[in-house]
Scaffold this motif. Sequence first.
Motif, PDB file in Angstrom:
ATOM      1  N   ARG A  73      -6.819 -58.791  15.254  1.00  0.00           N
ATOM      2  CA  ARG A  73      -7.205 -57.461  14.781  1.00  0.00           C
ATOM      3  C   ARG A  73      -8.178 -57.549  13.618  1.00  0.00           C
ATOM      4  O   ARG A  73      -9.138 -56.767  13.547  1.00  0.00           O
ATOM      5  CB  ARG A  73      -5.970 -56.664  14.386  1.00  0.00           C
TER       6      ARG A  73
ATOM      7  N   LYS B 160     -10.438 -52.369  19.633  1.00  0.00           N
ATOM      8  CA  LYS B 160     -10.031 -51.968  18.282  1.00  0.00           C
ATOM      9  C   LYS B 160      -9.049 -50.804  18.330  1.00  0.00           C
ATOM     10  O   LYS B 160      -8.045 -50.783  17.631  1.00  0.00           O
ATOM     11  CB  LYS B 160     -11.237 -51.605  17.429  1.00  0.00           C
TER      12      LYS B 160
ATOM     13  N   LEU C 143      -5.706 -52.108  19.791  1.00  0.00           N
ATOM     14  CA  LEU C 143      -5.016 -52.963  18.822  1.00  0.00           C
ATOM     15  C   LEU C 143      -4.466 -52.158  17.652  1.00  0.00           C
ATOM     16  O   LEU C 143      -3.421 -52.505  17.098  1.00  0.00           O
ATOM     17  CB  LEU C 143      -5.967 -54.050  18.297  1.00  0.00           C
ATOM     18  N   SER C 144      -5.141 -51.095  17.269  1.00  0.00           N
ATOM     19  CA  SER C 144      -4.668 -50.301  16.131  1.00  0.00           C
ATOM     20  C   SER C 144      -3.318 -49.646  16.422  1.00  0.00           C
ATOM     21  O   SER C 144      -2.568 -49.344  15.501  1.00  0.00           O
ATOM     22  CB  SER C 144      -5.697 -49.240  15.751  1.00  0.00           C
TER      23      SER C 144
END
Length: 88
Positions: A37, A23, A26-27
């Motif tokens: 996402r 996470k 991906l952010s």
Amino acid sequence: MLVVVSSIVNFIVLVISLLVILKVVLSYFVAPYQPVRLFVDRIVEPMLRPIQRIIPPIGGLDLSPLILLVIVQILGRIIIGILSMLLH
């Protein structure tokens, strides 16, 4: 029996940890509405929200993923410890 249960707990801790790390990565690199996402956020965000309510971002830096990783690791060890006492 204890080996199987501790392996399952360790696997769950590993999966949650990997999802939290994914996470965060991906952010930084993936648009918010990409399917991967969205999937990861849908799983991880409910675990992060309570932490974010208690500890807001500091200087724009969200520490909740790091705190969640520590909590998950500690809970995993506690669960294995309790189960080992119960099963012996």
